[in-house]
Scaffold this active site. Structure first.
Site, PDB file in Angstrom:
ATOM      1  N   LYS A  90      -5.542  42.889  -5.623  1.00  0.00           N
ATOM      2  CA  LYS A  90      -5.298  43.743  -4.470  1.00  0.00           C
ATOM      3  C   LYS A  90      -6.531  43.995  -3.607  1.00  0.00           C
ATOM      4  O   LYS A  90      -6.423  44.194  -2.390  1.00  0.00           O
ATOM      5  CB  LYS A  90      -4.718  45.081  -4.924  1.00  0.00           C
ATOM      6  CG  LYS A  90      -3.273  45.025  -5.380  1.00  0.00           C
ATOM      7  CD  LYS A  90      -2.349  44.772  -4.212  1.00  0.00           C
ATOM      8  CE  LYS A  90      -0.893  44.909  -4.615  1.00  0.00           C
ATOM      9  NZ  LYS A  90       0.012  44.726  -3.470  1.00  0.00           N
TER      10      LYS A  90
ATOM     11  N   SER B  68      -1.936  38.362 -12.345  1.00  0.00           N
ATOM     12  CA  SER B  68      -2.270  39.097 -11.129  1.00  0.00           C
ATOM     13  C   SER B  68      -2.965  40.432 -11.362  1.00  0.00           C
ATOM     14  O   SER B  68      -3.597  40.957 -10.447  1.00  0.00           O
ATOM     15  CB  SER B  68      -1.007  39.311 -10.288  1.00  0.00           C
ATOM     16  OG  SER B  68      -0.023  40.014 -11.021  1.00  0.00           O
TER      17      SER B  68
END
Length: 420
Positions: free
Chosen positions: A54, A305
């Site tokens: 992110k 992720s």
């Protein structure tokens, strides 16, 4: 009109984020690959700063603000990875940052976000209420709202993962990517397909949160009410207006995985890869090991992720994975409440050479007849066959068994539907 995003945008993003986001390693995973008969590589974004990819998109988006916007500051709504990515990016650029989190957000995530210098506002019972409040604050204070995925600069920043994959792994046949709102896979797929179009890109969602998969197959945006999932970080109700067209253009396939496949993948990553990966980050491996994508004989990379797992959830998730792997068996047996009955039960179980982890007694319940006791046994077994052996021994000895099923206590609602 949907903003266009190009390969050059992704390349420019890479130079913008270079001072903050690290190039995460591409790790070979031979033992995991052997399970799927493929040459498997793991793109370890769980080792990224702030624990997920992110920070890439957030840095690229915030760096593009004009001086006035930077002075007034930024705001985002999130209870997880997006919160920490925005907070870290803003702090690195010296920009005031406010994060609105649901009132029930986990304390470790709240403190981690504050630790990056953000002002945390707790508001609402869920993500939607937190988002509405963030929009209100943004309007009143002139702050810039940083969206989790539906922004061209966010997509370009996430696409830098794709550039790194191409540089770190030769002769790839396929890249498997977790999908929430579509920001991560949009950027990765664009970078890969515009550079090496022969490489297949496959997206993965949890079956309990299938909005992008459903929309991809219907070729239109579909809203889905998410259910509880251990992959809470990719529980998104509606794909982005910007991301869905990119997914439709560049992604070769989209698949779904079940909860037990996700927890099994998390367990295997910890045991065999020595990697702590959150549920959302493990769905790619879950799809590979679950046979949801055809990988036999191929060279495949999957993106891990994120790695931000709440500590109080780790044990429960792992127990759930062990249970589904046949290595953690919880059974209940009702016996006469007399001396020696527990000892007899344990002597029978000992013949199967299992480890007894816990014993519980229940006498005062409507389901337990007077003069009897319900004994709950938590057993450590080697595999499904070993569990079956235990059941057979007890059945042959005249016991009637009931199993508790998967371990209880996993998240009961999506925590942050603003993810990959």
């Amino acid at each position: 009109m949907t903003p266009s995003i190009t390969l050059e945008d992704v390349r420019q993003a890479r130079s913008v984020i270079a001072d903050l986001a690290i190039q995460t390693p591409m790790l070979p995973a031979r033992s995991l690959g052997d399970l799927a008969n493929c040459d498997l590589l793991l793109k370890a974004e769980n080792l990224q700063r702030a624990g997920s990819f992110k920070v890439r998109g957030a840095t690229n988006r915030i760096a593009a603000l004009d001086p006035g916007q930077k002075a007034r500051g930024v705001i985002a709504a999130s209870a997880g990875n997006h919160a920490q990515g925005v907070a870290l990016a803003a702090a690195s650029l010296g920009i005031p940052c406010t994060i609105v989190m649901p009132a029930g957000a986990s304390i470790p995530k709240v403190e981690a976000t504050r630790g990056y210098g953000a002002t945390v506002v707790l508001h609402g019972d869920d993500f939607d209420e937190a988002t509405d409040h963030a929009r209100q604050i943004a309007k009143e204070g002139g702050l810039t709202l940083i969206h989790a995925f539906d922004d061209p600069l966010i997509v370009a920043g996430q696409g830098t993962v794709g550039l790194e994959i191409l540089e770190q792994a030769d002769d790839l046949d396929m890249v498997v990517v977790p999908v929430g709102g579509g920001g991560l896979i949009s950027g990765i797929a664009l970078a890969i397909k515009e550079t090496a179009p022969r490489i297949k890109v496959v997206g993965v969602q949890a079956e309990a949160a299938s909005a992008v998969v459903d929309s991809y197959k219907a070729n239109r945006r579909i809203t889905v009410k998410g259910q509880a999932t251990v992959a809470d970080g990719i529980s998104v109700g509606t794909p982005g207006e910007i991301t869905l067209p990119l997914v439709s253009r560049y992604v070769d396939d989209m698949v779904l995985v079940e909860e037990e496949e996700i927890t099994q993948a998390m367990l295997l990553l910890l045991e065999r890869g020595k990697l702590l990966v959150e549920g959302a980050g493990a769905v790619g491996l879950a799809a590979i090991l679950g046979g949801k994508v055809s990988v036999e004989g191929k060279r495949v990379a999957t993106v891990l992720s994120g790695g931000n797992v709440d500590t109080h959830l780790i044990a429960r998730v792992l127990e759930n994975g062990l249970a589904h792997a046949g290595r953690y068996l919880v059974i209940r047996v009702t016996v006469e409440d007399r001396p020696g009955r527990l000892n007899r039960l344990l002597n029978i179980i000992s013949k199967a050479d299992v480890n007894v982890l816990d014993i519980g007694h229940l006498r005062h319940a409507a389901s337990v007849h007077l003069g009897h006791v319900e004994i709950q046994l938590t057993l450590e077994t080697r595999n499904h066959a070993h569990s079956a052996e235990v059941r057979e021994l007890l059945h042959d000895a005249g016991y009637t068994l009931s199993e508790t099923g998967p371990i209880a206590g996993l998240p009961s609602s999506p925590e942050d539907p603003a993810a990959p």
